[in-house]
Design a protein around this motif. Structure first.
Motif, PDB file in Angstrom:
ATOM      1  N   TYR A 165      30.930  56.855  55.100  1.00  0.00           N
ATOM      2  CA  TYR A 165      29.502  57.029  54.840  1.00  0.00           C
ATOM      3  C   TYR A 165      29.154  56.321  53.527  1.00  0.00           C
ATOM      4  O   TYR A 165      30.007  56.087  52.671  1.00  0.00           O
ATOM      5  CB  TYR A 165      29.097  58.505  54.794  1.00  0.00           C
ATOM      6  CG  TYR A 165      29.689  59.321  53.677  1.00  0.00           C
ATOM      7  CD1 TYR A 165      29.031  59.458  52.453  1.00  0.00           C
ATOM      8  CD2 TYR A 165      30.900  59.981  53.842  1.00  0.00           C
ATOM      9  CE1 TYR A 165      29.574  60.222  51.432  1.00  0.00           C
ATOM     10  CE2 TYR A 165      31.448  60.747  52.832  1.00  0.00           C
ATOM     11  CZ  TYR A 165      30.775  60.867  51.635  1.00  0.00           C
ATOM     12  OH  TYR A 165      31.315  61.618  50.618  1.00  0.00           O
ATOM     13  N   ASP A 168      23.510  55.917  48.031  1.00  0.00           N
ATOM     14  CA  ASP A 168      22.770  55.108  47.079  1.00  0.00           C
ATOM     15  C   ASP A 168      23.091  55.599  45.666  1.00  0.00           C
ATOM     16  O   ASP A 168      23.908  56.505  45.472  1.00  0.00           O
ATOM     17  CB  ASP A 168      21.269  55.144  47.373  1.00  0.00           C
ATOM     18  CG  ASP A 168      20.671  56.548  47.253  1.00  0.00           C
ATOM     19  OD1 ASP A 168      21.304  57.418  46.619  1.00  0.00           O
ATOM     20  OD2 ASP A 168      19.566  56.772  47.791  1.00  0.00           O
ATOM     21  N   ARG A 172      22.351  59.935  47.536  1.00  0.00           N
ATOM     22  CA  ARG A 172      21.826  60.218  48.875  1.00  0.00           C
ATOM     23  C   ARG A 172      22.559  59.374  49.914  1.00  0.00           C
ATOM     24  O   ARG A 172      22.847  58.194  49.689  1.00  0.00           O
ATOM     25  CB  ARG A 172      20.328  59.951  48.942  1.00  0.00           C
ATOM     26  CG  ARG A 172      19.478  60.881  48.065  1.00  0.00           C
ATOM     27  CD  ARG A 172      17.997  60.617  48.273  1.00  0.00           C
ATOM     28  NE  ARG A 172      17.644  59.285  47.783  1.00  0.00           N
ATOM     29  CZ  ARG A 172      17.135  59.038  46.589  1.00  0.00           C
ATOM     30  NH1 ARG A 172      16.927  60.038  45.757  1.00  0.00           N
ATOM     31  NH2 ARG A 172      16.839  57.813  46.218  1.00  0.00           N
ATOM     32  N   THR A 173      22.809  59.978  51.071  1.00  0.00           N
ATOM     33  CA  THR A 173      23.522  59.296  52.147  1.00  0.00           C
ATOM     34  C   THR A 173      22.642  58.215  52.752  1.00  0.00           C
ATOM     35  O   THR A 173      21.467  58.463  53.062  1.00  0.00           O
ATOM     36  CB  THR A 173      23.939  60.297  53.241  1.00  0.00           C
ATOM     37  OG1 THR A 173      24.668  61.367  52.633  1.00  0.00           O
ATOM     38  CG2 THR A 173      24.819  59.623  54.282  1.00  0.00           C
ATOM     39  N   THR A 174      23.200  57.023  52.932  1.00  0.00           N
ATOM     40  CA  THR A 174      22.452  55.914  53.528  1.00  0.00           C
ATOM     41  C   THR A 174      22.880  55.639  54.969  1.00  0.00           C
ATOM     42  O   THR A 174      22.089  55.130  55.753  1.00  0.00           O
ATOM     43  CB  THR A 174      22.646  54.632  52.694  1.00  0.00           C
ATOM     44  OG1 THR A 174      24.055  54.335  52.584  1.00  0.00           O
ATOM     45  CG2 THR A 174      22.070  54.814  51.295  1.00  0.00           C
ATOM     46  N   PHE A 175      24.115  55.965  55.321  1.00  0.00           N
ATOM     47  CA  PHE A 175      24.577  55.842  56.698  1.00  0.00           C
ATOM     48  C   PHE A 175      25.834  56.680  56.861  1.00  0.00           C
ATOM     49  O   PHE A 175      26.485  57.058  55.888  1.00  0.00           O
ATOM     50  CB  PHE A 175      24.867  54.372  57.066  1.00  0.00           C
ATOM     51  CG  PHE A 175      26.108  53.821  56.424  1.00  0.00           C
ATOM     52  CD1 PHE A 175      27.353  53.951  57.026  1.00  0.00           C
ATOM     53  CD2 PHE A 175      26.045  53.166  55.196  1.00  0.00           C
ATOM     54  CE1 PHE A 175      28.502  53.452  56.422  1.00  0.00           C
ATOM     55  CE2 PHE A 175      27.191  52.669  54.586  1.00  0.00           C
ATOM     56  CZ  PHE A 175      28.427  52.810  55.201  1.00  0.00           C
ATOM     57  N   ALA A 176      26.196  56.960  58.110  1.00  0.00           N
ATOM     58  CA  ALA A 176      27.431  57.677  58.425  1.00  0.00           C
ATOM     59  C   ALA A 176      27.908  57.219  59.794  1.00  0.00           C
ATOM     60  O   ALA A 176      27.101  57.097  60.726  1.00  0.00           O
ATOM     61  CB  ALA A 176      27.200  59.188  58.414  1.00  0.00           C
ATOM     62  N   SER A 188      24.073  62.040  61.911  1.00  0.00           N
ATOM     63  CA  SER A 188      23.526  61.069  60.956  1.00  0.00           C
ATOM     64  C   SER A 188      22.145  61.490  60.488  1.00  0.00           C
ATOM     65  O   SER A 188      21.790  61.319  59.313  1.00  0.00           O
ATOM     66  CB  SER A 188      23.453  59.674  61.596  1.00  0.00           C
ATOM     67  OG  SER A 188      24.747  59.158  61.809  1.00  0.00           O
ATOM     68  N   GLU A 189      21.353  62.057  61.418  1.00  0.00           N
ATOM     69  CA  GLU A 189      20.013  62.514  61.041  1.00  0.00           C
ATOM     70  C   GLU A 189      20.083  63.629  60.003  1.00  0.00           C
ATOM     71  O   GLU A 189      19.227  63.729  59.114  1.00  0.00           O
ATOM     72  CB  GLU A 189      19.252  63.011  62.275  1.00  0.00           C
ATOM     73  CG  GLU A 189      18.858  61.936  63.263  1.00  0.00           C
ATOM     74  CD  GLU A 189      20.029  61.414  64.082  1.00  0.00           C
ATOM     75  OE1 GLU A 189      21.101  62.082  64.091  1.00  0.00           O
ATOM     76  OE2 GLU A 189      19.899  60.337  64.703  1.00  0.00           O
ATOM     77  N   VAL A 192      21.601  61.393  56.509  1.00  0.00           N
ATOM     78  CA  VAL A 192      20.903  60.259  55.891  1.00  0.00           C
ATOM     79  C   VAL A 192      19.679  60.757  55.124  1.00  0.00           C
ATOM     80  O   VAL A 192      18.861  61.528  55.627  1.00  0.00           O
ATOM     81  CB  VAL A 192      20.490  59.230  56.964  1.00  0.00           C
ATOM     82  CG1 VAL A 192      19.594  58.156  56.347  1.00  0.00           C
ATOM     83  CG2 VAL A 192      21.723  58.594  57.587  1.00  0.00           C
ATOM     84  N   GLY A 193      19.590  60.294  53.880  1.00  0.00           N
ATOM     85  CA  GLY A 193      18.476  60.673  53.020  1.00  0.00           C
ATOM     86  C   GLY A 193      18.700  61.939  52.224  1.00  0.00           C
ATOM     87  O   GLY A 193      17.865  62.292  51.390  1.00  0.00           O
TER      88      GLY A 193
END
Length: 362
Positions: A165, A168, A172-176, A188-189, A192-193
């Motif tokens: 994953y 930034d 904060r998670t940007t992808f997984a 992922s929803e 992410v963010g």
């Protein structure tokens, strides 16, 4: 007839304030920031008052020697230009800039700053537009290239067995990737963010709070170093701790630290195997101790019986002799052994001595 003033002070001030380039007015001798327009405030992340609250050298960090050389050149051979300088914004993040300096009256300098990353992006876009106008590259083909690269990246992330994953600079998670979703139970929803540390790395295995300031993953944002850990846990969506080992690698874009990518592996099976091995070793050690105790007991029994075994014979007389030795050996009574020379008096004496209180045998 006198010429009209084409540049009244108000117009000059407005031009300075609204210029699209980042402009700074500094006094290098006094080490003071005298003014900054809106573009400069946006670049450095603060207003003029905040930027001028400290000496200008506070914004230069490790590149101070280069700035001293540059301002000296600007004061003596204005204008001066450089593309290898760094200025720190209010968050102490480095900004790689192109700088043009113009000497003004009173030893002051007017600096024009251009963010190198944005400048290179503008140049790249301009180059693409030129190529497009010349018919060398069509926008459709450019989009296809990027789409193909994106598909390849997605295939790689999807095929990886390890969880991956991205974060930034704010954590904060940007992808997984799918493996991360499977191991952690979060989609992922869900991730992410959102702050990854607060979501699934907030607590130690023993249940104690895990401050984000002590997190090796977040350390990558500040020190720019790769961090490897093999004894922590991530928390599954169902509340269970998942033992993991992970590597946190910082991501740089145009020399600026913009985040990190984390590769992790579920080591639950390995932990179970290690525990089973420890249990097996403990059982072996326990058996070893029991065998040693039994061996000691048998040695004592052998020692107690060996004296009788030195007396060889199966006749009633020999059996009667062994019984008499067993009767008198435990006592401290005086024993008279009589017999002709060579009949074994000394052997009997040793047996009585070793089997009784005289020799400490019982």
């Amino acid at each position: 007839m006198s010429q009209p003033d084409l540049s009244p002070p108000s117009l000059v001030q407005e031009a300075f304030a609204r210029a699209p380039q980042a402009l700074l007015l500094i006094d290098p001798v006094a080490d003071r920031l005298l003014g900054a327009n809106a573009a400069a405030c946006q670049l450095l992340g603060g207003d003029t008052e905040a930027l001028g609250a400290h000496p200008f050298s506070h914004r230069l960090g490790a590149s101070l020697p280069l700035w001293v050389s540059f301002t000296d050149e600007a004061l003596n051979r204005s204008p001066a230009w450089s593309d290898d300088l760094v200025v720190l914004d209010l968050k102490r993040q480095p900004r790689h800039v192109e700088v043009q300096a113009q000497a003004l009256a009173g030893g002051r300098l007017l600096l024009t700053l251009v963010d190198r990353q944005k400048a290179e992006q503008r140049r790249a876009r301009a180059d693409l537009r030129r190529q497009h106008r010349r018919g060398q590259v069509g926008w459709e083909r450019v989009e296809q290239v990027f789409e193909r690269i994106e598909r390849q990246n997605q295939l790689i992330l999807g095929a990886a067995g390890e969880g991956i994953y991205g974060l930034d600079a704010e954590g904060r998670t940007t992808f997984a990737n799918p493996a991360a979703e499977r191991i952690l139970g979060w989609s992922s929803e869900d991730m992410v963010g959102h702050d990854a540390h607060l979501l699934f790395h907030h607590t130690h295995a023993d249940g104690s709070h895990f401050p984000v300031q002590q997190c090796p993953i977040h350390a990558s944002f500040s020190d720019g170093q790769v961090h490897r850990v093999d004894d922590e846990v991530f928390w599954h969506k169902n509340g269970e701790a998942v033992p993991v080992e992970y590597t946190s690698t910082p991501i740089f874009e145009m020399g600026r630290l913009v985040g990190a990518v984390v590769l992790f592996r579920d080591i639950s099976e390995r932990k179970r195997a290690e525990q089973q091995l420890r249990d097996a070793l403990a059982e072996v050690e326990s058996l070893k101790q029991r065998l040693e105790l039994e061996n000691q007991y048998l040695q004592e029994e052998i020692t107690a019986e060996i004296n009788h075994r030195e007396i060889v014979g199966e006749s009633q007389a020999v059996a009667h002799l062994v019984r008499q030795i067993a009767l008198v050996a435990p006592t401290d009574a005086n024993v008279l052994i009589s017999g002709e020379s060579g009949t074994g008096k000394e052997l009997i004496a040793r047996a009585i001595h070793a089997g009784g209180v005289r020799g400490g045998g019982r």
